[in-house]
Structures are given as C-alpha cells and as structure tokens.
Design a protein around this motif. Structure first.
Motif, mmCIF file in Angstrom:
data_model
loop_
_atom_site.group_PDB
_atom_site.id
_atom_site.type_symbol
_atom_site.label_atom_id
_atom_site.label_comp_id
_atom_site.label_asym_id
_atom_site.label_seq_id
_atom_site.Cartn_x
_atom_site.Cartn_y
_atom_site.Cartn_z
ATOM 1 N N LEU A 136 0.863 -1.177 0.000
ATOM 2 C CA LEU A 136 0.000 0.000 0.000
ATOM 3 C C LEU A 136 0.902 1.231 0.000
ATOM 4 C CD1 LEU A 136 -2.891 1.045 0.106
ATOM 5 C CD2 LEU A 136 -2.753 0.993 2.602
ATOM 6 N N VAL A 137 0.788 2.050 -1.040
ATOM 7 C CA VAL A 137 1.704 3.173 -1.244
ATOM 8 C C VAL A 137 0.912 4.464 -1.385
ATOM 9 C CG1 VAL A 137 3.552 4.109 -2.710
ATOM 10 C CG2 VAL A 137 3.304 1.623 -2.450
ATOM 11 N N SER A 138 1.420 5.524 -0.794
ATOM 12 C CA SER A 138 0.938 6.875 -1.063
ATOM 13 C C SER A 138 2.145 7.754 -1.345
ATOM 14 C CB SER A 138 0.132 7.443 0.115
ATOM 15 O OG SER A 138 -1.130 6.817 0.214
ATOM 16 N N VAL A 139 1.926 8.823 -2.134
ATOM 17 C CA VAL A 139 3.019 9.684 -2.585
ATOM 18 C C VAL A 139 2.774 11.110 -2.132
ATOM 19 C CG1 VAL A 139 4.219 10.610 -4.616
ATOM 20 C CG2 VAL A 139 3.468 8.216 -4.592
ATOM 21 N N TRP A 140 3.840 11.755 -1.655
ATOM 22 C CA TRP A 140 3.818 13.191 -1.343
ATOM 23 C C TRP A 140 4.808 13.873 -2.279
ATOM 24 C CZ3 TRP A 140 2.435 9.467 1.873
ATOM 25 C CH2 TRP A 140 1.356 9.701 2.739
ATOM 26 N N SER A 141 4.346 14.863 -3.039
ATOM 27 C CA SER A 141 5.157 15.447 -4.101
ATOM 28 C C SER A 141 4.863 16.925 -4.281
ATOM 29 C CB SER A 141 4.884 14.711 -5.425
ATOM 30 O OG SER A 141 5.516 15.354 -6.517
ATOM 31 N N GLU A 142 5.868 17.666 -4.730
ATOM 32 C CA GLU A 142 5.662 19.076 -5.054
ATOM 33 C C GLU A 142 5.021 19.246 -6.434
ATOM 34 O OE1 GLU A 142 9.349 21.138 -4.662
ATOM 35 O OE2 GLU A 142 9.604 20.605 -2.561
ATOM 36 N N ARG A 143 5.051 18.188 -7.243
ATOM 37 C CA ARG A 143 4.447 18.257 -8.575
ATOM 38 C C ARG A 143 3.400 17.155 -8.719
ATOM 39 N NH1 ARG A 143 8.516 18.849 -13.457
ATOM 40 N NH2 ARG A 143 9.389 16.876 -12.692
ATOM 41 N N GLU A 144 2.504 17.351 -9.663
ATOM 42 C CA GLU A 144 1.423 16.400 -9.869
ATOM 43 C C GLU A 144 1.901 15.173 -10.642
ATOM 44 O OE1 GLU A 144 -1.750 18.340 -11.856
ATOM 45 O OE2 GLU A 144 -2.308 19.604 -10.144
ATOM 46 N N TRP A 145 1.226 14.071 -10.411
ATOM 47 C CA TRP A 145 1.420 12.852 -11.204
ATOM 48 C C TRP A 145 0.666 13.045 -12.511
ATOM 49 C CZ3 TRP A 145 3.176 7.877 -8.978
ATOM 50 C CH2 TRP A 145 3.133 6.828 -9.887
ATOM 51 N N PRO A 146 1.318 12.956 -13.669
ATOM 52 C CA PRO A 146 0.584 13.159 -14.928
ATOM 53 C C PRO A 146 -0.413 12.033 -15.183
ATOM 54 C CG PRO A 146 2.832 12.422 -15.355
ATOM 55 C CD PRO A 146 2.742 12.673 -13.877
ATOM 56 N N ASP B 218 -3.680 9.551 -14.659
ATOM 57 C CA ASP B 218 -4.288 8.855 -13.527
ATOM 58 C C ASP B 218 -3.218 8.124 -12.731
ATOM 59 O OD1 ASP B 218 -6.840 9.662 -14.305
ATOM 60 O OD2 ASP B 218 -7.087 7.936 -15.640
ATOM 61 N N ALA B 219 -3.077 8.485 -11.483
ATOM 62 C CA ALA B 219 -2.086 7.841 -10.613
ATOM 63 C C ALA B 219 -2.659 6.543 -10.040
ATOM 64 C CB ALA B 219 -1.688 8.783 -9.480
ATOM 65 N N PRO B 220 -1.822 5.519 -9.852
ATOM 66 C CA PRO B 220 -2.305 4.253 -9.284
ATOM 67 C C PRO B 220 -2.427 4.297 -7.763
ATOM 68 C CG PRO B 220 0.028 4.082 -9.770
ATOM 69 C CD PRO B 220 -0.404 5.441 -10.254
ATOM 70 N N VAL B 221 -2.018 5.432 -7.164
ATOM 71 C CA VAL B 221 -2.045 5.576 -5.704
ATOM 72 C C VAL B 221 -2.507 6.997 -5.368
ATOM 73 C CG1 VAL B 221 -0.164 3.920 -5.384
ATOM 74 C CG2 VAL B 221 0.360 6.366 -5.599
ATOM 75 N N ALA B 222 -2.747 7.239 -4.097
ATOM 76 C CA ALA B 222 -3.071 8.594 -3.644
ATOM 77 C C ALA B 222 -1.816 9.462 -3.712
ATOM 78 C CB ALA B 222 -3.615 8.553 -2.225
ATOM 79 N N VAL B 223 -1.960 10.673 -4.260
ATOM 80 C CA VAL B 223 -0.844 11.607 -4.376
ATOM 81 C C VAL B 223 -1.233 12.900 -3.664
ATOM 82 C CG1 VAL B 223 0.658 12.901 -5.938
ATOM 83 C CG2 VAL B 223 -0.121 10.599 -6.574
ATOM 84 N N TYR B 224 -0.414 13.335 -2.714
ATOM 85 C CA TYR B 224 -0.666 14.542 -1.949
ATOM 86 C C TYR B 224 0.345 15.608 -2.352
ATOM 87 C CZ TYR B 224 -3.232 11.186 0.903
ATOM 88 O OH TYR B 224 -4.093 10.201 1.333
ATOM 89 N N ARG B 225 -0.139 16.820 -2.590
ATOM 90 C CA ARG B 225 0.735 17.907 -3.025
ATOM 91 C C ARG B 225 1.411 18.581 -1.835
ATOM 92 N NH1 ARG B 225 0.096 20.324 -7.946
ATOM 93 N NH2 ARG B 225 1.967 21.471 -7.306
ATOM 94 N N LEU B 226 2.707 18.760 -1.966
ATOM 95 C CA LEU B 226 3.485 19.525 -0.999
ATOM 96 C C LEU B 226 3.624 20.950 -1.510
ATOM 97 C CD1 LEU B 226 6.323 16.926 -0.344
ATOM 98 C CD2 LEU B 226 4.490 17.541 1.242
#
Length: 354
Positions: A27-37, A39-47
């Motif tokens: 189970l993976v989630s991502v925190w990033s300053e940029r968006e995932w181009p 549809d992402a396969p996981v939840a992505v949170y913007r920093l």
C-alpha cells in the motif's frame, strides 16, 4: 507493508518505483511538489514549496506530518535527498526512513552556496535509517557526506517492454535519447560526426527536448551534418522501445552521469552503445562487449570509433547482441524492486534502525 513515498510524482523514475511496489501488493501513497501526470495508481498529496517564511514552514511541515500520520506508514522513503530528503528529515524519527540519492542531489547540490549546502546535505543524510544509491560510483560520492553505509540498488530496466529486437540492415543508424541539456554533451556527438569523412553513410535521430535544442540545431547546420539528423522531439513511453530499436547504436557523451538508464534500455533491445567513461556509465556498459567507452575530452577517439562504426555497421550490430544478457543478469527492474524491499525489511527488523 505501507510505504509513504516522498518524491517527484512527475518523474518517470518515481512512477516506476511506485508501480513496482504496488504490483507487489504494498500500500503506497506519494507526497510530491508536482502532480502525477494522468491517472495515478495511488493517492498523491501535493506539498507546497516556494518562498519560505517561518509561519509557512511550520504550516507545511505540520500538514505533512498530519497527512503522513493519517496514512500510518511502516516506512517513509524519500527519493532525491536535497529536496525530498529534506521534507522527510522534517518528519523526525517517528517512522523508519529510507533515503535514496539520485545524482545531482549529491553531485551538484553540495557545490552551490559555498559550504552551506555541504553542511545541509550532511545534516539530511544523518537522518535516515538506510541510504541507497543506484550505482557504486554514486555510493562513493554519497560517502563523502555520511559515515552511514550506502546500499547500491540499481534502477534497472523493465524487460517486458525493452525486449531484444532483430538486428537492422543497411547503413549505420544511431540515436541519442537524453534531454537536450549541456550536461549530456550532445554537442560532442555533433562535433565528432562532423569530423567523420563525408563519404561515410549514416543517419541519426535525437530524441527529446530541452534548453539546448535551438543551439544544437544551429550547431548541426554550421557543422554540415543537419541533413542527416532528425530531431524527433519527445517520445511517448509506450513508443520508446520501437523508436530506439530503429537505431544500431546509442550515443551518450555525457559530461556527468550518475547511473545510465538510457544506455541500459538500448542494450536490453540488443543495440550497442558508445559513451564517455564517466560517473556510473562504466558500470552499466561492458567495454568492447556491449559497447564502447571513450575518455572524456578525447574528441579524436570519438571520431575514430564513429568512423569505424559507419565503415562496419554489422560489427556494431554483433556487439549489440551481447546487451540483453548483460542487462538481464544485472539490471532487471523486478530484481531491483526485490533489493529495495529487502532494504525495507532490514530496517523494520527489531533494533535495526541506525
């Protein structure tokens, strides 16, 4: 296992690591300053990044701690230490942390702003429980800034996509699949081809784009080689294997290279490569077996090798046939995911945090 990934979601390298972990059932989630181009396969949170005030810093770090805490990770994994390692350092030691260095974060970042960035890098690298690097070269660079062990976990090739292709026929064809930036030395390739005797028959493609595109196009015209080079522009990932397989030879005159994914892709396809003996490139190219290595600054050696390649493209193609086994033995991405999971498991063992 629940893995919080702090990394650039817009980077294909981040996307491949995340997908590899998801495919293993994590189970993976991502925190990033940029968006995932897309549809992402996981939840992505913007920093939120940018100019920092003390209030904004406290708010951003607080939000990060709250959102990561809500995810309840077993591991926090930060990729690119001078940026996302810093974010992960702010999380404190609440969760086990793995930091992965990528290249410029330890090669270029410490050289800026005098000793300040070197001090900051040492402070960041003091934080994680484990540090990984994609090459032995990069691990050695990293050890200048930490006394902690650095585990080498290569960033290998998806061999289901980059499969061996039948050899081409006819005159020599070459490709460069790097960003059009000064660090990748594409001007060196153009200068070298301009010195190859004009009666040699060859054709080239240069993929991608970058800040150097206009200058390189003008340089090709001034050197008299523009009529033999096609500037392909960006290539969709799904199309890349077929586009690369058009060529017999991949050319990589990089001035700095921490690893070498692009030449590995070519070798996996059964194509030879020619590159500078710099950084991590000698690790991913087997000299005179899967390709050729040239000392940086030796333009005449480039000319000699390129002339020989144009004279005997079949010899280049025979060399290329050695590449797939080389990649399969050492740089299969699925094996590299296994290596990274082993790092996670080691960190999670009782008493294994450092």
């Amino acid at each position: 296992m629940r893995i919080a990934v702090l990394a650039d979601a817009a980077s294909v390298h981040t996307q491949r690591w995340v997908q590899g972990l998801v495919d293993r059932g994590f189970l993976v989630s991502v925190w990033s300053e940029r968006e995932w181009p897309g549809d992402a396969p996981v939840a992505v949170y913007r920093l939120k990044s940018g100019s920092w005030t003390r209030m904004r810093w406290a708010d951003s770090v607080g939000r990060l701690r709250d959102s990561v805490g809500a995810f309840r990770p077993d591991i926090v994994h930060a990729h690119y230490v001078s940026r996302y390692g810093l974010w992960a350092a702010w999380l404190g030691r609440r969760w086990p942390r793995v930091f992965s260095v990528w290249g410029a974060d330890v090669e270029v970042f410490p050289q800026a702003h005098g000793g300040l960035n070197r001090y900051l890098l040492r402070a960041i690298l003091a934080q994680p429980d484990r540090i990984t690097a994609s090459s032995r070269y990069l691990a050695e660079v990293t050890r200048q800034y930490t006394s902690k062990p650095v585990t080498v976990v290569p960033f290998g090739i998806d061999r289901t996509r980059f499969r061996p292709k039948p050899p081409n026929r006819g005159p020599l064809r070459w490709v460069i699949n790097k960003a059009l930036e000064p660090v990748y030395g594409i001007d060196v390739a153009l200068e070298a081809w301009a010195r190859v005797p004009r009666d040699r028959i060859w054709e080239g493609q240069i993929l991608g784009t970058g800040t150097e595109k206009a200058r390189l196009e003008r340089l090709a015209v001034s050197l008299g080689v523009a009529d033999r080079i096609h500037w392909r522009g960006p290539v969709a990932p799904a199309d890349l294997p077929e586009v690369l397989a058009w060529a017999d030879l991949g050319i990589y005159p990089s001035r700095r290279e921490s690893f070498g994914v692009a030449p590995l892709e070519m070798q996996a396809l059964g194509r030879a490569v020619m590159a500078h003996r710099v950084g991590g490139l000698p690790e991913v190219i087997r000299s005179d077996v899967t390709g050729y290595l040239i000392e940086p600054g030796d333009l005449e050696d480039w000319v000699r090798h390129l002339t020989a390649a144009a004279d005997d493209p079949e010899a280049v193609r025979r060399l290329g046939q050695n590449g797939p086994d080389w990649v399969a033995e050492r740089y299969d991405f699925q094996h590299n995911v296994d290596q990274m999971v082993a790092v996670y498991e080691a960190v999670l063992k009782r008493g294994d945090r450092v």
